[in-house]
Design a protein around this motif. Structure first.
Motif, PDB file in Angstrom:
ATOM      1  N   SER A  67       0.835  -1.206   0.000  1.00 21.87           N
ATOM      2  CA  SER A  67       0.000   0.000   0.000  1.00 21.87           C
ATOM      3  C   SER A  67       0.868   1.255   0.000  1.00 21.87           C
ATOM      4  CB  SER A  67      -0.956  -0.007   1.191  1.00 21.87           C
ATOM      5  OG  SER A  67      -0.220  -0.068   2.367  1.00 21.87           O
ATOM      6  N   THR A  85      -8.890  -5.480  -5.509  1.00 23.86           N
ATOM      7  CA  THR A  85      -9.091  -6.749  -4.781  1.00 23.86           C
ATOM      8  C   THR A  85      -8.883  -6.593  -3.280  1.00 23.86           C
ATOM      9  OG1 THR A  85      -6.798  -7.498  -5.071  1.00 23.86           O
ATOM     10  CG2 THR A  85      -8.401  -8.135  -6.784  1.00 23.86           C
ATOM     11  N   GLY A  86      -8.127  -5.572  -2.860  1.00 20.52           N
ATOM     12  CA  GLY A  86      -7.970  -5.328  -1.423  1.00 20.52           C
ATOM     13  C   GLY A  86      -9.326  -5.100  -0.770  1.00 20.52           C
ATOM     14  N   TYR A  96     -11.009  -8.314   0.370  1.00 23.59           N
ATOM     15  CA  TYR A  96     -10.516  -8.822   1.660  1.00 23.59           C
ATOM     16  C   TYR A  96     -10.990  -7.928   2.799  1.00 23.59           C
ATOM     17  CZ  TYR A  96      -7.710 -12.066  -0.981  1.00 23.59           C
ATOM     18  OH  TYR A  96      -7.332 -13.082  -1.818  1.00 23.59           O
ATOM     19  N   ARG A  97     -11.099  -6.633   2.514  1.00 21.20           N
ATOM     20  CA  ARG A  97     -11.616  -5.717   3.527  1.00 21.20           C
ATOM     21  C   ARG A  97     -13.092  -6.028   3.825  1.00 21.20           C
ATOM     22  NH1 ARG A  97      -8.772  -1.006   4.703  1.00 21.20           N
ATOM     23  NH2 ARG A  97      -6.745  -0.928   3.702  1.00 21.20           N
ATOM     24  N   ARG A 137     -12.981   0.955   5.196  1.00 17.63           N
ATOM     25  CA  ARG A 137     -11.754   1.768   5.320  1.00 17.63           C
ATOM     26  C   ARG A 137     -11.534   2.236   6.747  1.00 17.63           C
ATOM     27  NH1 ARG A 137      -8.304   1.538   1.507  1.00 17.63           N
ATOM     28  NH2 ARG A 137      -9.336   0.380  -0.117  1.00 17.63           N
ATOM     29  N   VAL A 165      -7.244  -6.764   8.608  1.00 18.76           N
ATOM     30  CA  VAL A 165      -7.379  -7.367   7.273  1.00 18.76           C
ATOM     31  C   VAL A 165      -6.237  -8.339   6.944  1.00 18.76           C
ATOM     32  CG1 VAL A 165      -6.348  -5.387   6.049  1.00 18.76           C
ATOM     33  CG2 VAL A 165      -7.926  -6.872   4.841  1.00 18.76           C
ATOM     34  N   SER A 166      -5.048  -8.088   7.468  1.00 19.46           N
ATOM     35  CA  SER A 166      -3.943  -9.014   7.185  1.00 19.46           C
ATOM     36  C   SER A 166      -4.210 -10.378   7.811  1.00 19.46           C
ATOM     37  CB  SER A 166      -2.612  -8.457   7.687  1.00 19.46           C
ATOM     38  OG  SER A 166      -2.200  -7.386   6.876  1.00 19.46           O
ATOM     39  N   SER A 202      -6.992 -12.136   5.786  1.00 17.55           N
ATOM     40  CA  SER A 202      -6.591 -12.515   4.428  1.00 17.55           C
ATOM     41  C   SER A 202      -5.432 -13.518   4.413  1.00 17.55           C
ATOM     42  CB  SER A 202      -6.253 -11.284   3.592  1.00 17.55           C
ATOM     43  OG  SER A 202      -5.195 -10.563   4.161  1.00 17.55           O
ATOM     44  N   ARG A 222      -8.868 -17.106   1.365  1.00 18.29           N
ATOM     45  CA  ARG A 222      -8.331 -16.599   0.091  1.00 18.29           C
ATOM     46  C   ARG A 222      -8.957 -17.324  -1.090  1.00 18.29           C
ATOM     47  NH1 ARG A 222      -4.511 -13.005   0.866  1.00 18.29           N
ATOM     48  NH2 ARG A 222      -4.130 -12.886  -1.363  1.00 18.29           N
ATOM     49  N   GLY A 226      -3.884  -5.598  -6.648  1.00 19.87           N
ATOM     50  CA  GLY A 226      -3.814  -6.290  -5.362  1.00 19.87           C
ATOM     51  C   GLY A 226      -2.419  -6.656  -4.930  1.00 19.87           C
ATOM     52  N   ARG A 227      -2.272  -7.890  -4.400  1.00 18.07           N
ATOM     53  CA  ARG A 227      -0.975  -8.356  -3.906  1.00 18.07           C
ATOM     54  C   ARG A 227      -0.516  -9.614  -4.641  1.00 18.07           C
ATOM     55  NH1 ARG A 227      -2.638  -4.547  -1.395  1.00 18.07           N
ATOM     56  NH2 ARG A 227      -2.011  -3.804   0.658  1.00 18.07           N
ATOM     57  N   ASP A 228      -1.470 -10.373  -5.183  1.00 23.50           N
ATOM     58  CA  ASP A 228      -1.157 -11.690  -5.752  1.00 23.50           C
ATOM     59  C   ASP A 228      -1.832 -11.894  -7.107  1.00 23.50           C
ATOM     60  OD1 ASP A 228      -3.770 -11.714  -4.875  1.00 23.50           O
ATOM     61  OD2 ASP A 228      -3.695 -13.761  -4.100  1.00 23.50           O
ATOM     62  N   ARG A 263       2.125  -4.304   8.328  1.00 23.18           N
ATOM     63  CA  ARG A 263       1.197  -4.944   7.387  1.00 23.18           C
ATOM     64  C   ARG A 263       1.982  -5.568   6.218  1.00 23.18           C
ATOM     65  NH1 ARG A 263      -3.341  -3.042   4.096  1.00 23.18           N
ATOM     66  NH2 ARG A 263      -2.876  -0.862   4.451  1.00 23.18           N
ATOM     67  N   ASP A 304       1.859  -9.408   5.220  1.00 21.60           N
ATOM     68  CA  ASP A 304       1.390  -9.773   3.882  1.00 21.60           C
ATOM     69  C   ASP A 304       2.458 -10.512   3.070  1.00 21.60           C
ATOM     70  OD1 ASP A 304      -0.978  -8.522   4.511  1.00 21.60           O
ATOM     71  OD2 ASP A 304      -0.568  -6.696   3.380  1.00 21.60           O
ATOM     72  N   ARG A 333       3.349 -14.326   4.930  1.00 25.27           N
ATOM     73  CA  ARG A 333       2.329 -15.366   5.124  1.00 25.27           C
ATOM     74  C   ARG A 333       2.586 -16.519   4.146  1.00 25.27           C
ATOM     75  NH1 ARG A 333      -1.999 -11.504   2.414  1.00 25.27           N
ATOM     76  NH2 ARG A 333      -1.561 -12.070   0.263  1.00 25.27           N
TER      77      ARG A 333
HETATM   78  O1   DC Z   1      -4.920  -2.813  -0.922  1.00 24.22           O
HETATM   79  P1   DC Z   1      -5.449  -2.739   0.518  1.00 24.22           P
HETATM   80  O2   DC Z   1      -4.519  -2.045   1.450  1.00 24.22           O
HETATM   81  O3   DC Z   1      -6.837  -2.237   0.610  1.00 24.22           O
HETATM   82  O4   DC Z   1      -5.484  -4.284   0.962  1.00 24.22           O
HETATM   83  C1   DC Z   1      -5.915  -4.646   2.238  1.00 24.22           C
HETATM   84  C2   DC Z   1      -5.295  -5.961   2.657  1.00 24.22           C
HETATM   85  O5   DC Z   1      -5.835  -7.033   1.890  1.00 24.22           O
HETATM   86  C3   DC Z   1      -3.790  -6.071   2.535  1.00 24.22           C
HETATM   87  O6   DC Z   1      -3.140  -5.711   3.723  1.00 24.22           O
HETATM   88  C4   DC Z   1      -3.559  -7.524   2.215  1.00 24.22           C
HETATM   89  C5   DC Z   1      -4.865  -8.010   1.655  1.00 24.22           C
HETATM   90  N1   DC Z   1      -4.813  -8.276   0.227  1.00 24.22           N
HETATM   91  C6   DC Z   1      -4.376  -9.519  -0.164  1.00 24.22           C
HETATM   92  O7   DC Z   1      -3.992 -10.325   0.672  1.00 24.22           O
HETATM   93  N2   DC Z   1      -4.393  -9.860  -1.476  1.00 24.22           N
HETATM   94  C7   DC Z   1      -4.797  -8.985  -2.404  1.00 24.22           C
HETATM   95  N3   DC Z   1      -4.807  -9.354  -3.700  1.00 24.22           N
HETATM   96  C8   DC Z   1      -5.227  -7.694  -2.026  1.00 24.22           C
HETATM   97  C9   DC Z   1      -5.205  -7.360  -0.693  1.00 24.22           C
END
Ligand code: DC
Length: 219
Positions: free
Chosen positions: A15, A37-38, A41-42, A89, A97-98, A101, A107, A129-131, A178, A182, A185
């Motif tokens: 982020s 996509t975050g 998970y939120r 938010r 959220v971590s 998720s 997931r 997103g992250r993945d 965070r 993230d 994990r």
């Molecule tokens: O982008 P964000 O900060 O709103 O995401 C919130 C949390 O969601 C982030 O800390 C990890 C998780 N996340 C995830 O595991 N995989 C994603 N594709 C997007 C977010």
């Protein structure tokens, strides 16, 4: 369905790197739908907290999630047809959220929602997103991983509403925690795909980043 995703633009990164702003602008320039996509998970985290479920209890979280409908519309994230863009938010959701998720089966459930969403948009969309480039759409036609120096990211986050009452140092500390959660994990950690284009956004402005990615997509 086809999850090859050749027409998917996958944008990953931690982020505060400008992901959302850039991804929205790229989607607009390319005429594609956009999914944050975050926010999915939120939404899962908000559902968990509002039902008083322990964020460590994967089984209970999953059971509750299957009783709700998480979707992403033109105005953002929705739970059971109601827009919850603001509610996801809060500092409480951000702090939890971590943990939510990190559960592999949570997931799986959420990724299925993301793929179904993309499928409804013709498997041509910008997902942030992250993945995304590593797990959700490993065959995405464009993969970008955004980074920025930690102090730049903290300053950017300080401008967000969810961080309104925190100092930049506090934000930097929470961001680091965070990121660590993230990226360490076991299930789909935050990391750049081997074939992702890595862009450091610290010293270039948003328009330039958007231009770089639109060029990549055009090619
Ligand atoms: O982008 P964000 O900060 O709103 O995401 C919130 C949390 O969601 C982030 O800390 C990890 C998780 N996340 C995830 O595991 N995989 C994603 N594709 C997007 C977010």
């Amino acid at each position: 369905w086809n999850i090859e995703g050749a027409e998917v633009v996958a944008m990953d990164g931690p982020s505060g790197v400008g992901k959302s702003t850039v991804a929205k602008a790229v989607a607009q320039r390319l005429g594609l739908a956009y999914l944050d996509t975050g926010s999915t998970y939120r939404a899962a985290t908000r559902i968990t907290l509002s039902h008083g479920i322990d964020v460590c209890d994967e089984e209970a979280i999953l059971a509750e999630l299957t009783a709700h409908d998480i979707d992403y519309g033109a105005e953002g994230i929705e739970v059971d047809g109601v827009n919850v863009a603001t509610d996801v938010r809060t500092p409480e959701v951000t702090a939890n959220v971590s943990a939510v998720s990190a559960h592999p089966r949570v997931r799986e459930h959420i990724v299925a929602i993301q793929r179904a969403w993309a499928h409804r948009h013709g498997d041509a969309a910008v997902l942030e997103g992250r993945d995304i480039g590593t797990v959700v759409f490993p065959d995405a036609g464009v993969k970008v991983y955004l980074t920025a120096r930690p102090e730049v990211r903290a300053l950017r986050r300080a401008g967000d509403t969810e961080a309104a009452n925190s100092s930049v140092d506090e934000i930097a500390e929470k961001l680091a925690a965070r990121d660590k959660a993230d990226s360490t994990r076991a299930a789909s950690p935050l990391r750049a795909a081997d074939d992702a284009e890595i862009i450091d956004t610290s010293d270039i402005d948003i328009d330039e980043v958007v231009g770089l990615i639109v060029d990549l997509a055009d090619r």
